[in-house]
Every structure is written in structure tokens, then in C-alpha cells.
Scaffold this motif. Structure first.
Motif, PDB file in Angstrom:
ATOM      1  N   VAL A 197       0.831  -1.209   0.000  1.00  0.00           N
ATOM      2  CA  VAL A 197       0.000   0.000   0.000  1.00  0.00           C
ATOM      3  C   VAL A 197       0.863   1.256   0.000  1.00  0.00           C
ATOM      4  CG1 VAL A 197      -2.255   0.753   0.785  1.00  0.00           C
ATOM      5  CG2 VAL A 197      -1.337  -1.372   1.656  1.00  0.00           C
ATOM      6  N   ASP A 245      -5.195  -5.976   2.319  1.00  0.00           N
ATOM      7  CA  ASP A 245      -6.057  -5.709   3.475  1.00  0.00           C
ATOM      8  C   ASP A 245      -5.728  -6.599   4.653  1.00  0.00           C
ATOM      9  OD1 ASP A 245      -7.491  -3.671   2.647  1.00  0.00           O
ATOM     10  OD2 ASP A 245      -9.413  -4.712   2.476  1.00  0.00           O
ATOM     11  N   TRP A 262      -9.368 -15.123   6.560  1.00  0.00           N
ATOM     12  CA  TRP A 262      -9.890 -14.264   5.504  1.00  0.00           C
ATOM     13  C   TRP A 262      -8.988 -14.322   4.280  1.00  0.00           C
ATOM     14  CZ3 TRP A 262      -7.503 -10.015   3.265  1.00  0.00           C
ATOM     15  CH2 TRP A 262      -8.299  -9.235   2.423  1.00  0.00           C
ATOM     16  N   ARG A 292     -10.301 -15.677   0.721  1.00  0.00           N
ATOM     17  CA  ARG A 292     -10.378 -14.706  -0.359  1.00  0.00           C
ATOM     18  C   ARG A 292      -9.517 -15.137  -1.546  1.00  0.00           C
ATOM     19  NH1 ARG A 292     -14.330 -11.849  -0.972  1.00  0.00           N
ATOM     20  NH2 ARG A 292     -14.205 -10.476   0.802  1.00  0.00           N
ATOM     21  N   GLN A 328     -10.641 -16.588  -5.568  1.00  0.00           N
ATOM     22  CA  GLN A 328     -10.264 -15.924  -6.812  1.00  0.00           C
ATOM     23  C   GLN A 328      -9.780 -16.913  -7.865  1.00  0.00           C
ATOM     24  OE1 GLN A 328      -7.309 -13.119  -5.683  1.00  0.00           O
ATOM     25  NE2 GLN A 328      -8.753 -11.764  -4.646  1.00  0.00           N
ATOM     26  N   ASN A 362      -2.058 -10.381  -5.235  1.00  0.00           N
ATOM     27  CA  ASN A 362      -3.407 -10.883  -5.388  1.00  0.00           C
ATOM     28  C   ASN A 362      -4.460  -9.927  -4.827  1.00  0.00           C
ATOM     29  OD1 ASN A 362      -3.319 -13.636  -6.636  1.00  0.00           O
ATOM     30  ND2 ASN A 362      -1.744 -13.833  -5.069  1.00  0.00           N
ATOM     31  N   GLY A 363      -4.030  -8.701  -4.544  1.00  0.00           N
ATOM     32  CA  GLY A 363      -4.983  -7.709  -4.062  1.00  0.00           C
ATOM     33  C   GLY A 363      -5.496  -7.990  -2.670  1.00  0.00           C
ATOM     34  N   LEU A 364      -4.660  -8.613  -1.835  1.00  0.00           N
ATOM     35  CA  LEU A 364      -5.123  -9.013  -0.515  1.00  0.00           C
ATOM     36  C   LEU A 364      -4.411  -8.244   0.596  1.00  0.00           C
ATOM     37  CD1 LEU A 364      -5.121 -12.820  -1.284  1.00  0.00           C
ATOM     38  CD2 LEU A 364      -7.122 -11.371  -1.074  1.00  0.00           C
TER      39      LEU A 364
END
Lengths: 805, 67
Positions: free
Chosen positions: A26, A51, A111, A115, A119, A47-49
Motif C-alpha cells: 500500500v 487488506d 480471511w 479470499r 479468486q 493478489n490484491g489481498l
């Protein structure tokens, strides 16, 4: 160096000075401690994780173990023979399996896995249970294979293992559901009955129409019936089985109180007049069930986690018969069979090498971290890992006859010698119950003679108010709460009595290899001889080792990130010696002294003293020696700090190792420990431990290998590093799932806190019972008040215990 | 008079209690109490991030944020 230690952004371990692994998360470049963590963090971000990092509440296990060799083995799981035991056909092209996720530390980990798997193309359903860490996955067999799913999970830094539910597990789940049903029914009934009871008590006070009273009583009877007939069943069963085996347990007065109160009320309802106690029955049952549920909940959770640990190793082997190769369960192997063990696989049986040249890691059994060379004729041990190249092995011993099984038996013996605290508690409870029953009978007899009408009511009050619930809950509730507090921190208590003993521990004994140290070689020093810098030499070495699966290669690969690697041509691997290859037109040799070293160049003076037991690896090019790498089993980062904290608490520390004197002394000196024992076999270790115990010390043993198993079982409390293998975890009282040494101190602190809570609870329960008893016997406490009092006292005990969480 | 009202009310209560019991037993059988932590955590971690302006620019991020 070392003044401000930066923690690894991914796993929290200190980042070694001069390391340069980082990942952009980020918008910030975050420092990583090793290549593994870097790879894992990169996979998470890609992988856009990202978070995950915002939501997590605990650090995950280090990514250092994410190595290619572990990934290759996964292909085995696609084999239909292996899948048969745990995969269900869920449709024409769909399959379903339960996987145990290893390395979960907080909700964000779950999570992350969920997640990421969703995908993937071809995943039909993913559902991870937050409390048991088990994932139900369903996939489309045309689009994705199980090995790919397992691989993706490993890329995130976790391990997934197929789980085949067996009978005990299913039984436990069934019982859990039954318990919930009992609780629900008694809860609903208790609420309704108490409401009606208010009307009845008010009626008794202000006067009530006799028909209305009968109606309310009948209705209460109807509501209480399922409570007595279904919800309270476990109490009768436990009481009955206790009576049959000839000893009184705490369920006897409970069952007696419930049944007599109910039957007395039924009598009053049919005959009219008298008193009814339906509210007491329902409330009493509800509170007892609820407290019991709280107590077993935490226990079951730790059983589940322990089971997950024990099922980690696949039980299959590749058998060769003639020209046929076939996967068979290890149980089916016979003496004289030939099996093929590929590089990186675990050897399934004791035997002799008939073909192939390789080295094996027998650290799990011997504690020796350096690989042992294997060639035709040498013996291999079940449970050790084949490192370099495929071996064909003729099976000599299987199952019960293996060295591994022998050690297991040794453990069993040591375990049998453990003091049985639980039995003592049971005996005390038996006497308490007997005294209680006699007292209730005396009270009944007295009031029968004195005032017949009140005799039954008062005996009931005595039985209910003195119900030893608070007393019986005092210790288990504290143990369960402390256990669940620890499990949240990655410390698994497999035997709850261990917590009781923790507070008395005044001597901690550590194993060296794998416990104080990491258990695999790490680069500790680089000495350069040519113009090239240390970092350049590391880069060259790592590039040469790119394809290798040897533990030594891992030491280099961890130092250098993948994007810095150079392309290598003409790579040549000479087993037992080293490796050579050409990079940017120049040829390099990396290996032991005769292979790559120059006799003219000497290692610096004092090196052997400074790094005892170290492996020396030389790097040279066509002209001269370029660098000398010193590889050594590295000390765990938090080892010194852990010892300091133990010293602060005035707890004695010793090191007990199978390694040679110099290596042990060096480690002991580094962490500031004066007492150490070296060159110990498992049997010797046990003897040393017994000696320490003879001096009156309460010993906690921390170890990781199978060779530690007998000592672990012999110590009053034992810790196993979760990174070790299943057997060790099985024999130890406490498993450090996260592999952090400092958890030992945390566990000791929690043990002390738990002991304090237990004491408070026992005192409170005792004082309450002694205070309430005379009042009840004198007839000042009505049954419903008694039920309330007993519930409150139990509730206080449970709430006090919950402070530990 | 009051007794018949009471009978009516109590039988109504009985009907509701029966429904309640059947409902909760069904939920237990269905495994709704197996994982008590999960749903609470899941709702917090739903990805509403793509709604934030600074995240909308990133195209490579797989989004679930259509709701």
C-alpha cells in the motif's frame, strides 16, 4: 549494529542487519526478514489481498520455510489412490475435501486464505471454519487440481493438509450438537417456567383461585417434562455410572436434587396442596448445563487443534514391484519390498539403500542437523527426509519394529510415571459428596421429627444450595480459560494439568538444535579474499545454488532475493563436493575446500573457536579464491531475550543437547547460560533430567526432535516447538505452534495467573458453601433461592476464570 | 372467565414455544452453531475498499465491491 532492530513486516521476527528484502505494501516499502517472507508478502499484495495486514491481530508464522521442494511434493495429492481416503466426489466434475490449514494465527489469516482461493478459476466453494482452522473446499476437476489449491495456500505462507475425519471426531461433533439441544430446551423451558412461577408465588402470597393454581402447575409440569426427561439426562447417566463403579461423584447429589424436586412437584400437582419446584428444576439444569458447556468448549478447541497437528504427515509410499510403481499405504508395506523415495520426501520405513546416492536429514531422530550421506548399503530410518536425489530402498522394518516406534514406546513408559493429579481430585470430590448426602439425610430426619411439612423442602434446599458446582468448576474453569488465552497466542495446551504445574516450575531445560537454534544452517559470516564485495559473493553463490534443494543452498537463497539472481549456464553438481557454473562468461566453483578452495589461502585465525561446528563453503573463480562462507545453525532471534526474562524471574536454565561440547558451549555462552550438558543420547538426557528432579526442582523441558520425546515425557511440564514433528507434539504438554521461544515465558506467566485464579475460586466456593449450608439447614433458604444462590456462586467462579482470557 | 382467558393465552404460548423449539433444534442440526466467530469476523472484513477514492485508480485489484 543491532541497536534498533526492525521487525519483519510480515512475520515480526527481527530483520537481520544489512538485509535488503522489501515489499511495497500500500505505497510503503516494508522490510522483510528473509526471502520466504518476501515471497509470501509479494504474493499477498499481487493478489490484491493487502487488506490482510490491516485486519490481522497476530503475526503469522515466518515464511522462511516456503521452499520449492515442499511445493513439488504436493503433486502426490492429485493421485487418485491417495485422494481416495479424503476426497468426496461431489458431482460429475466436482470434488470436495476438508483441509487442515496450518499456521493460522488470527482471523485475518482465515480471511486471506478464503479470499485468495475464491479468486482461483475452478473453485466452486471455499469455507473456512474460524475456530477449527479447517477448510471445506469444492473444486471443478476440469479446471483445477488439488495440488494447485494446496500450492496456492503455500504461496501465502500457510500449509494445507488433507484431513480425513475419523470416528472419534464425528462422535464429538454429534455430542456437541446434542449438548446444544439440551441447553436450548432447558433454556426455553426455564424462561417460561420462571414466568409462571412468578404468578404462582404471587398467588401464594396474595391468594389465588385453586383452579388457576392447578392450571399453572399443570402447565409448568408440561414445560419441565422435556427438561427432566431429555436435558438432564447426562447427569443421571454420570451419576449412575459412578454409582455402579462404586464411587460417589458430584453428579449423584445433582441427579438426586433434580429427580426428587421434580417427583415431589408432580405429586403436589396431582394431589393438590404442598409446594411445586418446577422453576428450581429448570433453572438448576440450565445453569449446570451452561457452566459445563463453557468448561468443555475450550477443551474441545484444544483437542481439535492437537488433532490437526497429528495428521500432518501423509502415510503413503511409492512401491516398486518389477517394472510397476504403485502408491500404497505405508501399512501395506512388507519386509523385502522396494520403495522409491524422491528428493524432499520423508522415508516411510527403516531399510537399506539399494540404489542411488543422496544424503538424508535425520535431525528429527538424532538431533544432528547436518545431512548424513547415503549410498547403496547404508541404513535409513523411517521419519527422516531424503535430501538430494531419489533413493531406492529395500524395506527392513515397518510399523511397530521401526526405530521411530521404539522411541514412541519409550515415551509411553515415561508418560505412565506421571503423577495423576486428576485422580486425587476425584477422590476428594467423592468424600465431599458422601458428607453432603449424609448431611442432607440428617437434616431431613431432623425436620421430619420437628416439622413434617417442611422436611422435604429444606432437604431440597440443602441439596441444591450445596451443589458442589462452584467447587467442581473452580479448577477446570480456570484451566479452560487460561488454555484458550494461550491458544489465541499460538500456545497449545494439550494436557490441562500442565497449567497447574507451570506455576511451580523453577528450572527450564532447553534442547539446543531446533529449539535454541533454528535447526538448519544459516550464513553467519562472509570472508572475502578478492576485490568483490560480500554482497556480490553472496549473489554469485546464491545464483549457483538456485536449482539446488540442499539445506546449504537454502542458507544462500535466503540471503538474496529472486530478482537479483544471475542466469547460470553449464551448471554442474558434484554430490558431496559442490557445484560449478558459468555466469556472465566466467566460471565459478562453490563447495568444500578440496573442490573450490586453494590450499594457499587459509581461513582467518580463531575462526574455529568463534564458530564451532560450522560448515565452511568456499567460492572461487578461475584465478583465485574469492570468498569463504561460514554456515552455522543460527540462534533463534529471541533466545537471549527469553533467557534474560527467565533470569529475572529467578528461574534456573540449563541446556541439554546431543551435540558436541564446543557447539553446545558456544550457544550456551551466547545466551548467557552456565549449565549445559553435551553429547547426550536420549536415554542419557532422561537420566540427567531425573537427577535435576531429584534435587527438588520442578522442570519444564523445551525440545523439538523425536530424540527429545522421552525427556519431554519425563519432565513435569514439556514444551514442543510446533515446527518439529507430530510425535513430539503428541508427547508434550504444551505445543508452541508459532515456534517462538519467548512463548515459554508467556506460558509460565499465564500458568502463575491461572494458579492464582484457581486459589481465589476454591476459596470463594468453600466460603460460599460453608456460609449457605447452615442457613439452608435451618430452613431460611427456600429451594428457588437456593438454586439462585448456587447459580450465582458458579457464575462468579466462571466469570473470575474468564478474566484470564 | 379469567381462567378461560388464561387457557387461551397459555395455549397460544405453547404454540409459540413449540415453534421456537422446532426452530432452534433445526438450526442446531443444520450446523449454525458450529462456527460462532466466523460470521462476526467475516462481516467486518468484507471488501468495501474499492469504494474508497484512492483505491479506485488501481485497476489490477480484483474487486468484489459491486454491492
Amino acid at each position: 549494529m543491532g541497536e534498533t532492530v526492525v521487525p519483519c513486516y510480515h512475520c515480526g521476527l527481527p530483520v537481520p542487519p544489512d538485509s535488503h528484502f522489501q515489499v511495497n505494501i500500500v505505497g510503503h516499502d516494508e522490510a522483510m526478514c528473509c526471502k520466504g517472507c518476501e515471497a509470501v508478502a509479494q504474493a499477498i499484495v499481487d493478489n490484491g489481498l493487502a487488506d490482510y495486514y490491516r485486519n490481522r491481530t497476530a503475526m503469522p508464522a515466518t515464511g522462511a520455510n516456503v521452499v520449492p521442494e515442499a511445493l513439488e511434493k504436493l503433486v502426490l495429492y492429485d493421485h487418485p489412490e491417495i485422494q481416495r481416503s479424503f476426497v468426496i466426489q461431489a458431482g460429475d466434475n466436482a470434488k470436495e475435501a476438508v483441509l487442515i490449514l496450518d499456521g493460522i494465527t488470527c482471523a485475518a489469516c482465515v480471511w486471506l486464505n478464503e479470499r485468495h482461493l475464491r479468486q482461483l478459476d475452478g473453485m466452486l466453494a471455499v469455507n473456512v471454519n474460524y475456530s477449527s482452522h479447517r477448510a471445506h473446499v469444492t473444486w471443478d476437476t476440469r479446471k483445477i487440481q488439488l495440488s494447485k489449491i494446496l500450492h496456492e495456500i503455500q504461496l501465502l505462507g500457510y500449509n494445507a493438509h488433507p484431513y480425513s475425519a475419523h470416528n472419534a471426531d464425528q462422535l464429538r461433533q454429534k455430542r456437541h450438537k446434542k449438548d446444544l439441544q439440551r441447553l436450548a430446551i432447558s433454556g426455553i423451558a426455564a424462561a417460561q417456567v420462571m414466568m409462571l412461577a412468578v404468578a404462582l408465588y404471587a398467588g401464594g402470597f396474595y391468594g389465588i383461585d385453586i383452579n388457576m393454581q392447578r392450571l399453572l402447575r399443570w402447565f409448568s409440569l408440561l414445560l419441565t417434562l422435556p427438561v427432566v426427561a431429555f436435558a438432564a439426562l447426562p447427569f443421571y447417566r454420570a451419576a449412575w455410572s459412578g454409582l455402579r463403579s462404586g464411587h460417589l461423584n458430584m453428579d449423584v447429589p445433582v441427579a438426586l436434587a433434580i429427580l426428587s424436586a421434580f417427583l415431589g412437584s408432580v405429586w403436589a400437582t396431582f394431589m393438590g396442596g404442598g409446594q411445586v419446584y418446577y422453576d428450581t428444576v429448570a433453572m438448576f439444569t440450565l445453569f449446570l448445563l451452561a457452566t459445563r458447556m463453557l468448561e468443555t468448549g475450550a477443551q474441545e478447541k484444544s483437542i481439535e487443534a492437537a488433532e490437526n497437528l497429528l495428521k500432518l504427515q501423509p502415510a503413503m509410499a511409492l512401491r516398486i514391484r518389477g517394472n510397476e510403481q504403485e502408491f500404497v499405504p505405508v501399512m501395506e508395506l512388507l519386509t523385502g519390498d522396494d520403495i522409491l523415495v524422491k528428493a524432499g520426501e520423508t522415508i516411510a520405513a527403516d531399510g537399506e539403500v539399494v540404489e542411488g546416492q543422496s544424503s538424508a536429514n535425520e535431525a528429527l531422530l538424532t538431533g544432528e542437523s547436518r545431512p548424513v550421506e547415503k549410498e547403496p548399503g547404508s541404513k535409513v530410518i523411517a521419519g527422516s527426509t531424503n535430501l538430494d536425489s531419489p533413493l531406492r530402498i529395500r524395506v527392513e522394518q515397518v510399523g511397530e519394529q521401526t526405530v521411530l516406534a521404539g522411541i514412541v514406546r519409550l515415551v509411553d513408559k515415561a508418560q505412565a510415571e506421571k503423577p495423576q493429579l486428576a485422580q486425587l481430585a476425584d477422590r476428594v470430590a467423592g468424600w465431599f459428596t458422601l458428607a453432603l448426602l449424609i448431611f442432607a439425610a440428617l437434616v431431613f430426619a431432623f425436620w421430619w421429627w420437628h416439622d413434617k411439612n417442611r422436611a422435604f423442602e429444606i432437604m431440597l434446599s440443602v441439596l441444591v444450595v450445596t451443589c458442589p458446582c462452584a467447587l467442581s468448576l473452580a479448577v477446570p474453569a480456570a484451566l479452560a480459560a487460561a488454555g484458550s488465552h494461550l491458544i489465541k497466542r499460538g500456545i497449545l495446551v494439550t494436557r490441562s494439568h500442565a497449567l497447574e504445574t507451570l506455576s511451580q516450575v523453577n528450572h527450564v531445560v532447553f534442547d539446543k538444535t531446533g529449539t535454541l537454534t533454528l535447526g538448519y544452517p544459516r550464513l553467519v559470516a562472509v570472508i572475502t579474499y578478492a576485490a568483490a564485495s560480500e554482497h556480490q559473493c553472496e549473489r554469485l553463490a546464491a545464483s549457483l545454488e538456485q536449482q539446488s534443494e540442499h539445506p546449504v543452498a537454502r542458507a544462500f537463497l535466503q540471503q538474496v532475493s529472486a530478482k537479483d539472481m544471475l542466469p547460470v549456464s553449464q551448471l554442474q553438481n558434484i554430490p558431496g563436493k559442490g557445484i560449478s557454473g558459468t555466469m556472465a562468461g566466467e566460471t565459478y566453483w562453490l563447495g568444500n575446500r578440496p573442490f573450490a578452495g586453494d590450499e594457499q589461502v587459509l581461513p582467518p585465525d580463531g575462526l574455529a573457536e568463534k564458530h564451532p561446528g560450522a560448515t565452511l563453503i568456499w567460492l572461487r573463480n578461475a584465478e583465485s579464491v574469492m570468498a569463504l562462507f561460514v554456515l552455522q545453525d543460527g540462534l533463534r532471534a529471541e533466545a537471549k531475550q527469553t533467557m534474560d526474562r527467565l533470569a529475572e524471574k529467578q528461574i534456573k536454565v540449563s541446556v541439554l543437547s546431543g551435540d558436541e561440547e564446543k557447539a553446545v558451549a558456544a550457544v550456551a555462552a551466547q545466551i548467557g547460560v552456565n549449565t549445559f550438558y553435551f553429547s547426550q543420547t536420549p536415554a542419557h538426557k532422561l537420566a540427567v533430567l531425573r537427577e535435576i528432579q531429584q534435587q527438588g526442582d520442578v522442570v519444564a523441558m523445551v525440545g523439538d526432535g523425536v530424540n527429545d520425546a522421552p525427556v519431554l515425557a519425563g519432565a513435569q511440564v514439556s514444551f514442543a516447538m510446533g515446527t518439529g514433528i507430530a510425535l513430539t507434539s503428541q508427547t508434550s504438554d504444551i505445543v508452541l505452534l508459532s515456534g517462538r521461544l519467548s512463548d515459554v515465558v508467556d506460558a509460565l506467566e499465564t500458568g502463575a495467573a491461572a494458579r492464582q485464579v484457581m486459589r481465589q475460586n476454591l476459596w470463594w466456593a468453600l466460603v460460599y458453601n460453608l456460609l449457605a449450608l447452615p442457613f439452608a439447614a435451618m430452613g431460611y433458604i427456600s429451594p428457588w433461592l437456593a438454586a439462585l444462590g448456587m447459580s450465582m456462586s458458579s457464575l462468579i467462579v466462571v466469570l473470575n476464570a474468564l478474566r484470564l482470557r | 372467565m379469567t381462567t378461560s382467558t388464561l387457557i387461551y393465552l397459555l395455549s397460544m404460548a405453547m404454540v409459540f414455544i413449540t415453534l421456537l423449539v422446532v426452530g432452534i433444534l433445526w438450526a442446531i442440526k443444520n450446523g449454525q452453531f458450529e462456527d460462532l466467530e466466523g460470521p462476526a469476523q467475516r462481516i467486518l472484513m468484507d471488501e468495501d475498499d474499492p469504494m474508497l477514492p484512492e483505491n479506485q485508480a488501481k485497476k489490477d485489484k480484483p474487486t468484489q465491491g459491486k454491492n
